[in-house]
Design an enzyme around this catalytic site. Structure first.
Site, PDB file in Angstrom:
ATOM      1  N   ASP A  67       6.330  44.533  18.150  1.00 23.40           N
ATOM      2  CA  ASP A  67       6.489  45.340  17.050  1.00 23.40           C
ATOM      3  C   ASP A  67       7.852  46.117  17.226  1.00 23.40           C
ATOM      4  O   ASP A  67       8.016  46.798  18.388  1.00 23.40           O
ATOM      5  CB  ASP A  67       5.408  46.289  17.212  1.00 23.40           C
ATOM      6  CG  ASP A  67       4.885  47.121  15.768  1.00 23.40           C
ATOM      7  OD1 ASP A  67       3.829  46.793  15.321  1.00 23.40           O
ATOM      8  OD2 ASP A  67       5.826  47.933  15.402  1.00 23.40           O
ATOM      9  N   PHE A 109      -1.469  49.146  12.066  1.00 19.70           N
ATOM     10  CA  PHE A 109      -2.847  49.555  11.584  1.00 19.70           C
ATOM     11  C   PHE A 109      -3.637  48.279  11.794  1.00 19.70           C
ATOM     12  O   PHE A 109      -4.580  48.214  12.615  1.00 19.70           O
ATOM     13  CB  PHE A 109      -2.914  50.284  10.315  1.00 19.70           C
ATOM     14  CG  PHE A 109      -4.128  50.067   9.562  1.00 19.70           C
ATOM     15  CD1 PHE A 109      -5.263  50.531  10.109  1.00 19.70           C
ATOM     16  CD2 PHE A 109      -4.221  49.473   8.375  1.00 19.70           C
ATOM     17  CE1 PHE A 109      -6.560  50.205   9.517  1.00 19.70           C
ATOM     18  CE2 PHE A 109      -5.109  49.236   7.699  1.00 19.70           C
ATOM     19  CZ  PHE A 109      -6.615  49.683   8.142  1.00 19.70           C
ATOM     20  N   LYS A 169       6.569  39.148  -0.960  1.00 18.40           N
ATOM     21  CA  LYS A 169       5.661  38.724  -0.182  1.00 18.40           C
ATOM     22  C   LYS A 169       5.208  37.304  -0.811  1.00 18.40           C
ATOM     23  O   LYS A 169       4.954  36.122  -0.258  1.00 18.40           O
ATOM     24  CB  LYS A 169       4.380  39.413  -0.055  1.00 18.40           C
ATOM     25  CG  LYS A 169       4.283  40.737   0.686  1.00 18.40           C
ATOM     26  CD  LYS A 169       4.746  40.414   2.101  1.00 18.40           C
ATOM     27  CE  LYS A 169       3.826  39.669   2.823  1.00 18.40           C
ATOM     28  NZ  LYS A 169       4.271  39.849   4.201  1.00 18.40           N
ATOM     29  N   THR A 179      13.280  42.797   5.199  1.00 16.13           N
ATOM     30  CA  THR A 179      12.273  42.701   6.293  1.00 16.13           C
ATOM     31  C   THR A 179      11.213  41.600   6.136  1.00 16.13           C
ATOM     32  O   THR A 179      11.051  40.842   6.674  1.00 16.13           O
ATOM     33  CB  THR A 179      11.311  44.038   6.482  1.00 16.13           C
ATOM     34  OG1 THR A 179      12.313  45.156   6.516  1.00 16.13           O
ATOM     35  CG2 THR A 179      10.359  44.174   7.473  1.00 16.13           C
ATOM     36  N   TYR A 181       8.114  44.191  -3.540  1.00 13.11           N
ATOM     37  CA  TYR A 181       7.038  43.965  -2.538  1.00 13.11           C
ATOM     38  C   TYR A 181       6.219  42.658  -2.979  1.00 13.11           C
ATOM     39  O   TYR A 181       6.292  42.014  -1.975  1.00 13.11           O
ATOM     40  CB  TYR A 181       6.101  45.182  -2.340  1.00 13.11           C
ATOM     41  CG  TYR A 181       5.094  44.960  -1.289  1.00 13.11           C
ATOM     42  CD1 TYR A 181       5.381  44.523  -0.115  1.00 13.11           C
ATOM     43  CD2 TYR A 181       3.890  45.114  -1.490  1.00 13.11           C
ATOM     44  CE1 TYR A 181       4.455  44.216   0.953  1.00 13.11           C
ATOM     45  CE2 TYR A 181       2.970  45.090  -0.586  1.00 13.11           C
ATOM     46  CZ  TYR A 181       3.011  44.626   0.595  1.00 13.11           C
ATOM     47  OH  TYR A 181       2.015  44.489   1.726  1.00 13.11           O
TER      48      TYR A 181
END
Ligand code: UDP
Length: 321
Positions: free
Chosen positions: A31, A11, A153, A95, A149
């Site tokens: 991607d 997005f 990060k 990831t 998360y």
């Protein structure tokens, strides 16, 4: 310049590609389509300044080649969305940390600038509002998957800033606050596309908890323009910036506004967090950025208010269906 966008079919990544091409820059996208979609970049394929590859950033020889051909890397590839994070914590952590390390390793070999996308989630449960870049980060316990998360990060940020300090790699960290706009999918829990689709389908709008939790929604077009400007600013290197809007709205108000603007007569349904996510889920009540640092750096001023944002999402969703 020639930019490499990791997560460029996502997005935000696809809007980033559009903004860069519009500014006369060249763009490569990598991607793995885990949460991105070819549809997001289909309209860019005919642009001579655009190329893409569908693969993972963990493919080191490929990433090395792509980084080598670029002047700057916009690293947006990440596991995103509260739904995905709650359901797939292993994927989220590996990831986010493995992917960022892979990008920094290659960028460091070639001395290429990295714009590293982080998130307002890193502020965690802090209740000092607004959040400034130098504030403490207040994480919840490791037994609650949601915080993986924020923690992953935060590690990305530490790693990026460590590469800057130790190896002189030009890295700029950007903390994005609830970025919304066309092409965002509701599949991973994001509230605005979810409400808009529910309203257009005449289904109940699913407001979690009492709906008095609030967020500041920022228009994706403003966010990507800010990232381009920061990438061109020498003094931004080694810095962390909040990027977003500081116009706060409760989720209940948001639901009401979406209903009104979509002309829907959907009911609003209050759903407890335990039912929406998992037992013991922890949410943040408020999340507001202090924007003084980015305003001073690039004169940042959000262009589109919440009504403008909602109408663009409604137009996009109507067009899609
Ligand atoms: N939310 C909601 N209904 C939904 C999806 C989300 O009420 O169908 C709430 C969610 O609990 C949170 C806010 O909307 O308080 C924003 O959620 P989102 O996942 O979009 O972003 P977050 O700020 O949690 O990263």
């Amino acid at each position: 310049m020639k930019a490499l966008i990791t997560g460029g079919a996502g997005f935000i990544g696809s809007h980033m590609a559009e903004a860069l091409l519009g500014g006369g820059h060249k763009v490569s996208v990598i991607d793995d389509l885990s949460t991105g979609a070819m549809d997001n970049i289909a309209h860019l394929k005919s642009d001579p300044g655009f190329d893409y590859v569908i693969d993972t950033i963990l493919n080191a020889p490929l990433l090395a080649e792509l980084v080598d051909r670029a002047d700057v890397v916009f690293h947006l590839a990440a596991a995103v969305g509260v739904r995905l994070i709650v359901d797939s914590p292993v994927r989220t952590i590996s990831t986010n940390i493995g992917g960022t390390e892979a990008v920094l390793v290659q960028a460091a070999k070639k001395g290429k600038k990295v714009i590293l996308a982080s998130t307002s989630e890193v502020y965690g449960k802090a209740n000092k509002v607004p959040f400034s870049e130098g504030d403490d980060l207040v994480m919840g316990p490791t037994t609650k998957g949601r915080w993986s998360y924020a923690a992953s990060k935060a590690v990305d940020e530490f790693l990026g800033l460590a590469y800057y300090k130790e190896k002189g790699l030009p890295v700029v960290v950007v903390r994005l606050f609830n970025t919304v706009g066309s092409r965002q999918t509701g599949r991973y829990g994001m509230v605005l596309p979810t409400f808009v689709r529910q309203a257009l389908a005449g289904e109940p709008l699913t407001v979690y908890d009492d709906g008095n939790q609030s967020r500041c929604f920022s228009f994706v077009g403003d966010v990507v323009n800010a990232l381009v400007e920061l990438s061109l600013l020498d003094t931004a290197v080694g810095q962390v910036y909040n990027v977003g809007s500081d116009q706060e709205i409760s989720i209940l108000e948001l639901a009401g506004l979406v209903k009104e603007m979509a002309g829907a007569d959907s009911p609003i349904e209050l759903i407890p967090y335990d039912q929406a996510y998992e037992e013991g889920f922890e949410d943040m009540r408020r999340r507001v950025p202090d924007l003084s640092k980015i305003k001073a750096a690039i004169g940042y001023e959000p262009s589109t208010d919440i009504r403008g944002i909602i109408s663009s999402v409604i137009a996009f969703e109507k067009d899609r269906s």
